[in-house]
Design a protein around this motif. Structure first.
Motif, mmCIF file in Angstrom:
data_model
loop_
_atom_site.group_PDB
_atom_site.id
_atom_site.type_symbol
_atom_site.label_atom_id
_atom_site.label_comp_id
_atom_site.label_asym_id
_atom_site.label_seq_id
_atom_site.Cartn_x
_atom_site.Cartn_y
_atom_site.Cartn_z
ATOM 1 N N UNK A 19 0.842 -1.283 0.176
ATOM 2 C CA UNK A 19 0.312 0.429 0.116
ATOM 3 C C UNK A 19 0.384 1.242 0.243
ATOM 4 N N UNK A 20 0.439 2.310 -0.500
ATOM 5 C CA UNK A 20 1.061 3.310 -0.516
ATOM 6 C C UNK A 20 1.747 3.997 0.893
ATOM 7 N N UNK A 21 2.833 4.611 0.871
ATOM 8 C CA UNK A 21 3.740 5.461 1.913
ATOM 9 C C UNK A 21 3.514 6.853 2.631
ATOM 10 N N UNK A 22 2.838 7.510 3.592
ATOM 11 C CA UNK A 22 1.813 8.214 3.630
ATOM 12 C C UNK A 22 2.903 9.395 4.062
ATOM 13 N N UNK A 51 5.014 1.791 13.398
ATOM 14 C CA UNK A 51 6.326 1.413 13.744
ATOM 15 C C UNK A 51 7.479 1.219 12.018
ATOM 16 N N UNK A 52 6.775 -0.025 12.295
ATOM 17 C CA UNK A 52 7.501 -0.900 11.206
ATOM 18 C C UNK A 52 6.714 -0.880 9.782
ATOM 19 N N UNK A 53 6.313 0.182 9.159
ATOM 20 C CA UNK A 53 5.781 0.689 8.274
ATOM 21 C C UNK A 53 7.346 1.718 8.025
ATOM 22 N N UNK A 54 7.407 2.763 8.827
ATOM 23 C CA UNK A 54 8.736 3.232 8.602
ATOM 24 C C UNK A 54 10.338 2.734 8.334
ATOM 25 N N UNK A 55 10.559 1.937 9.717
ATOM 26 C CA UNK A 55 11.635 0.591 9.665
ATOM 27 C C UNK A 55 11.358 0.422 8.207
ATOM 28 N N UNK A 56 10.489 -0.496 7.746
ATOM 29 C CA UNK A 56 10.581 -1.003 6.657
ATOM 30 C C UNK A 56 10.996 0.074 4.903
ATOM 31 N N UNK A 57 10.226 1.544 5.318
ATOM 32 C CA UNK A 57 10.934 2.794 4.261
ATOM 33 C C UNK A 57 12.315 2.984 4.300
ATOM 34 N N UNK A 58 12.751 3.001 5.868
ATOM 35 C CA UNK A 58 14.227 3.741 6.147
ATOM 36 C C UNK A 58 15.095 2.773 5.102
ATOM 37 N N UNK A 146 17.986 -1.330 13.448
ATOM 38 C CA UNK A 146 17.706 -0.245 13.139
ATOM 39 C C UNK A 146 16.161 -1.283 13.427
ATOM 40 N N UNK A 147 15.764 -0.809 14.877
ATOM 41 C CA UNK A 147 14.742 -1.594 15.570
ATOM 42 C C UNK A 147 13.808 -0.640 15.927
ATOM 43 N N UNK A 148 12.362 -1.803 16.187
ATOM 44 C CA UNK A 148 11.278 -1.220 16.342
ATOM 45 C C UNK A 148 10.167 -1.638 17.978
ATOM 46 N N UNK A 214 -9.517 9.433 16.479
ATOM 47 C CA UNK A 214 -8.461 7.905 15.657
ATOM 48 C C UNK A 214 -7.424 8.415 16.534
ATOM 49 N N UNK A 215 -6.962 9.949 16.649
ATOM 50 C CA UNK A 215 -5.829 9.867 16.916
ATOM 51 C C UNK A 215 -4.858 10.273 16.299
ATOM 52 N N UNK A 216 -5.292 10.246 14.750
ATOM 53 C CA UNK A 216 -4.150 10.377 13.942
ATOM 54 C C UNK A 216 -3.205 8.943 13.724
ATOM 55 N N UNK A 217 -3.189 7.975 14.143
ATOM 56 C CA UNK A 217 -3.268 6.328 14.548
ATOM 57 C C UNK A 217 -3.166 5.960 13.428
ATOM 58 N N UNK A 218 -2.553 5.465 12.173
ATOM 59 C CA UNK A 218 -2.704 4.619 11.223
ATOM 60 C C UNK A 218 -3.452 4.043 11.412
#
Length: 775
Positions: A19-22, A51-58, A146-148, A214-218
Motif C-alpha cells: 500500500x502507499x506510504x503516506x 513503526x514497522x512501516x517506517x522501518x521498512x521504508x527507511x 534498526x529496531x522497532x 482516532x488520534x491520527x493512528x495509522x
C-alpha cells in the motif's frame, strides 16, 4: 514467525510495500540521519502508529549504503527468547549447533560485512533483544541495527526516534486540512474499498473529526476506512464511542494483534506490570493530561503507594502508553483518546470508576479554590497558566459534579471559584457552567448570591443586560438577607458595570464608590482595585479629570503593593484614556504601551485589544492616519481580535468608529484598505513591534547565533519546529505557554510568509533548511 531471507552479496530482500506510504518525510529523514551517526536506532511509539512501516521504508531507502546486505526480522510471533538469534540466523540460512551460542555463530558468519539488520517488534522480548543487539554491535564494527519497539532497548549505544501519530489538522482554510497526512491516509484507504469515495468540502469536517477521534493512528484509521464499505462517514463517526467493537475488520493476512483495535491495545496492556495497568486505568479519569504531582494525589492508594507513582509513570512513558509533553515549569502526561477509552473500559469493569472520578473531582475542586484565593498578586500568572492547562480536567470535574446526585452545590462552588479564569479565557463557557449550577441549586444561600453576581458579570461581557440585571437584583436580596457585605460589594461593582454599559456614568460612579468602600472595610484588595479602575474610567467619561487621575494612581498603587501585574495593566490603561482625553498624547501613548507590555506578558489579548483601540484614538488625534489604518488591521487579526472586553469599554468604542471615518477621509478608501491589509498580515511579534513603535526590527541573522531560520523570527522558527513535529495549535500553545489564538496567529503568518497552504509544507521546508545547515 515471518523472516525474510538475505542472500550473500549486496542483494537485499525486504518485504514489498503493498500500500502507499503516506507522509513521514521528516521522520524518515531523521531516521536516516540517526543511522548515519549511531549504530543502534530504535523507533518507538504507541501501538499502531506505524513503526514497522517506517522501518521498512527507511531500510529500502538506505539499502545501497549497505553492500553487505539488509535483513528484516519480524519478532512479533517469536515467543521464546532463545529463538531470537535463530530468527536472525534463518535469514542467512545459518544452522546453529545446539552446543554453540547463536550470537557467536552469527558473529562468525557476519564478520567484515557492512550491513543493516532490522529487528521489528522487540517490545515483548526487550531484554533478550537488547543482549543480542549489544553482543553483535560490540563484535561487528560495520553493523547497524534498526529496531522497532514500544519501549527502547535500553543499551548504551542506542539512539531513539519517537514516532508520533499522523498530524490531523492543516492550517488556514478548512480545505487545507485535506492535505494533512491523516486525512490523506484515510482517503486512500477508503478509496481501496470504495473507489467512488473522495474527500470533499462537504464531508471534510466529518473526516477530520474521525481522524482526530482516532488520534491520527495509522492502523486505527485503516481499520476505520474498511468500515466504509457499509457505512457513511457520518455513521462511522457516530459509532466511534464504541470503537473497540467497531474496528474489528483488519487484513486477514496481518498479524493477529493488528487485525482489531482491541487486540492492538491488548498487546500493550499485556506488556505492562500489574501496577502499571492499575495506574493506566486510573489515569483515564483525566482529560487534558496531568502532572506527576496530580497523579500522586489522585491515583495513589489502594494498591499503589504515592512514592511508586513516579516509577509507574516512567514505565508507562517508556512503553508508549503515556505521552510526555512539556508543560509550564513541569512535565505533563497524557493518554491518546484510544488508549484512554481502553483504560476506561477496564476501570468500569473493576467497579471502581465512581471512586476515582470523585478523587479527580475533589482534586480540581481544591485547585479551583486555591486559584480563587491567589488570583491577585505575584503568583497570578502561574495560576492563570496552570488553570488554562487544566481546562479539560476542570470541565470533566464540573460535568461529574452536576451529573452526580448530591454534588451540584460542590459543582457550583467550583464554577464560582473559577470566575477569574472564566473572565480571562472562557466567559461564555463560564456563564454556562454557573447557569447550570444555579438551575440546580435554588436555595437562597451565600453560594447562590456569589454565583449570581459572577454569572451577571459574564452576561454583561456578552452584552446581555436584561438577565444580568435580574441576577443582580436577586443577588442583592440574598446578600441583604444573609448579611454578606462581600456579595453586596460585588453586586454594586457589577451594577456599576451595567450602568456604565448603558451610558449612565454618574450612576456607575456612585455604585463603584460604594463597592470600593465596602471592599476596603472587608480588606478585599482585589475588589478595591477593580472598583477604583472602573471608577477612574467613569470619572474620566464625566470630565472629572483630576479625580480620575487620582483614582487611577490609587489603583496602580494597590496593585503594586500586592505584586499584581494584570490589574495594574488595566489601571494604566484607564489612566492612559484620561491622559488622551486631556490631550496629553505622548503620556497617553506611553501608558498604553506600558499596559500593553504587561498584558502581553500575561497573555491577556482582551486587554491587548483594548490597548490597541486606545492607541488608535491617540494616532487619530495626532493625524497619523496610516498608523490608524494599520492598527485597525492588526485588531482584525489573531491573536489581537477579540469580541470580549471590559463592559464599560464598549460604550467608548464610538471613538474607534470616528477614528476610522477620519482615516478613510484622509487617506482615501484604497490607501486605507491597503494599510489595513498590511496590518492584518503582520505576524504577532511584528505587530507588537509596530504597535510599540520600537526601533528598526532586528535583521535576520544565521541560526547558529540566535536559533532562527530566515525569513522567520525566532518565535516563528520555534513554532515551525513544533508544527513539523505534528503538534496541533492547542498543543503548541500548551508547550509554549501561550493562548491557542496566539499559536493560530503565528502559524497563519508562517504560512503567509512562506507562501504555503498546509502544515505539511512547513515541515518539508524546515527539513530542507536543516539539511542545508540553515536550521
Amino acid at each position: 514467525m515471518a523472516v525474510v531471507p538475505l542472500r550473500a552479496g549486496a542483494e537485499h530482500r525486504l518485504p514489498a510495500e503493498v500500500t502507499s506510504f503516506i507522509g513521514r518525510r521528516r521522520e524518515t529523514t531523521e531516521a536516516r540521519r540517526l543511522l548515519s551517526v549511531a549504530r543502534l536506532v530504535t523507533i518507538t511509539g504507541v501501538g499502531g502508529v506505524g513503526k514497522s512501516r517506517l522501518a521498512l521504508r527507511v531500510a529500502l531507502d538506505v539499502r545501497r549504503a549497505f553492500p553487505g546486505g539488509v535483513c528484516f526480522v519480524e519478532l512479533a510471533d517469536v515467543d521464546e527468547p532463545a529463538l531470537i538469534g535463530q530468527a536472525l540466523a534463518d535469514t542467512h540460512s545459518i544452522r546453529i549447533p545446539p552446543s554453540q551460542s547463536p550470537v557467536d555463530v552469527l558473529i562468525e558468519h557476519l564478520a567484515d560485512r557492512r550491513m543493516l539488520i532490522v529487528l521489528d517488534n522487540c517490545e515483548h522480548l526487550l531484554e533478550d533483544c537488547a543482549v543480542l543487539a549489544d553482543g553483535l554491535l560490540r563484535a561487528l564494527p560495520d553493523l547497524r541495527i534498526l529496531a522497532t519497539s514500544r519501549q527502547p532497548l535500553g543499551i548504551a549505544s542506542e539512539q531513539t526516534l519517537e514516532l508520533a501519530p499522523l498530524p490531523v489538522s492543516g492550517a488556514g482554510p478548512l480545505t487545507c486540512s485535506a492535505e494533512s497526512d491523516a486525512v490523506r491516509l484515510f482517503a486512500e484507504r477508503v478509496a481501496a474499498v470504495r473507489p467512488d469515495f473522495a474527500v470533499t468540502e462537504a464531508n471534510l469536517p466529518v473526516v477530520l473529526e474521525i481522524c482526530r477521534r482516532l488520534d491520527g493512528l495509522p492502523l486505527a484509521i485503516e481499520l476505520a476506512a474498511v468500515r466504509l464499505r457499509a457505512l457513511s462517514v457520518e455513521q462511522l463517526l457516530q459509532r466511534l464511542d464504541d470503537r473497540f467493537r467497531l474496528l474489528t475488520t483488519g487484513s486477514r493476512a496481518a498479524p493477529p494483534r493488528q487485525r482489531t483495535l482491541r487486540a492492538l491495545i491488548d498487546w500493550s496492556h499485556d506488556l505492562c506490570t500489574a501496577k502499571e495497568r492499575l495506574l493506566w486505568q486510573r489515569a483515564c479519569v483525566f482529560s487534558d493530561g496531568f502532572t506527576l504531582e496530580t497523579a500522586e494525589e489522585v491515583c495513589s492508594g489502594d494498591g499503589i503507594g504515592k512514592a511508586e507513582v513516579i516509577d509507574l509513570i516512567t514505565g508507562l512513558v517508556e512503553k508508549s502508553v503515556l505521552i510526555r509533553e512539556e508543560g509550564y515549569h513541569e512535565a505533563r502526561y497524557r493518554l491518546l483518546d484510544t488508549i484512554r477509552q481502553y483504560g476506561r473500559e477496564r476501570l468500569a469493569e473493576s467497579g471502581e470508576e465512581a471512586i476515582w472520578r470523585r478523587r479527580h473531582r475533589d482534586h480540581y475542586r481544591d485547585l479551583a479554590r486555591k486559584a480563587w484565593e491567589r488570583h491577585f498578586g505575584p503568583a497570578q500568572l502561574d495560576w492563570h497558566v496552570r488553570l488554562h492547562a487544566e481546562d479539560g480536567n476542570l470541565h470533566k470535574a464540573l460535568e461529574w459534579s452536576f451529573a452526580e446526585p448530591g454534588e451540584a452545590e460542590t459543582g457550583l462552588a467550583m464554577a464560582t471559584h473559577l470566575l477569574h479564569h472564566w473572565i480571562r479565557y472562557h466567559p461564555r463557557e463560564g456563564r454556562g457552567w454557573l447557569a447550570q449550577g444555579l438551575a440546580l441549586c435554588t436555595a437562597p444561600t451565600v453560594l447562590r448570591a456569589r454565583a449570581l453576581w459572577g454569572c451577571a458579570w459574564m452576561s454583561l461581557m456578552q452584552g446581555d443586560e436584561a438577565p444580568a440585571a435580574a441576577m443582580l437584583a436577586e443577588c442583592r436580596e440574598i446578600a441583604a438577607r444573609t448579611g454578606s457585605d462581600y456579595d453586596l460589594a460585588y453586586a454594586d461593582l457589577c451594577s456599576g458595570m451595567l450602568a456604565m454599559s448603558r451610558g449612565e456614568a454618574a450612576t456607575a460612579a456612585v455604585l463603584y464608590r460604594k463597592a470600593a468602600d465596602r471592599c476596603r472595610r472587608l480588606g478585599d484588595h482585589v475588589g478595591v482595585a477593580l472598583a477604583l479602575i472602573r471608577l477612574c474610567l467613569a470619572r474620566s467619561v464625566q470630565g472629572r479629570g483630576e479625580e480620575a487621575q487620582a483614582l487611577g494612581e490609587e489603583a496602580v498603587a494597590v496593585c503594586e503593593a500586592h505584586g499584581d501585574v494584570r490589574y495594574r495593566a488595566y489601571a494604566l490603561m484607564v489612566l492612559g484614556i484620561e491622559a488622551w482625553r486631556r490631550g496629553e498624547l505622548q503620556r497617553a501613548a506611553a501608558l498604553q504601551k506600558q499596559s500593553l507590555e504587561s498584558n502581553r506578558v500575561m497573555d491577556d489579548y482582551t486587554g491587548c485589544g483594548m490597548n490597541l483601540e486606545v492607541l488608535t484614538w491617540i494616532a487619530g488625534s495626532e493625524e497619523r492616519y496610516a498608523r490608524v489604518a494599520r492598527l485597525l488591521g492588526i485588531l482584525k487579526s489573531p491573536p489581537w481580535s477579540d469580541d470580549v472586553s471590559m463592559v464599560e469599554f464598549r460604550w467608548l468604542r464610538r471613538h474607534s468608529r470616528v477614528c476610522e471615518a477620519e482615516a478613510v477621509k484622509a487617506l482615501g478608501t484604497k490607501a486605507f484598505s491597503a494599510e489595513v491589509t498590511r496590518g492584518a498580515r503582520l505576524a504577532p511579534d511584528e505587530a507588537a513591534g509596530f504597535v510599540l513603535e520600537l526601533e528598526a526590527p532586528e535583521e535576520p541573522v544565521p541560526a547558529a547565533s540566535n536559533g532562527q531560520v530566515p525569513p522567520l523570527t525566532r518565535r516563528e522558527t520555534e513554532i515551525a519546529r513544533l508544527v513539523s513535529r505534528g503538534l496541533s495549535n492547542k498543543e503548541i500553545a500548551s508547550t509554549l505557554v501561550i493562548s491557542p489564538r496566539t499559536a493560530e496567529g503565528h502559524v497563519e503568518h508562517i504560512l503567509d510568509k512562506l507562501g504555503f497552504s498546509s502544515r505539511t509544507q512547513i515541515a518539508t521546508w524546515l527539513n530542507e533548511q536543516t539539511r542545508n545547515g540553515k536550521a
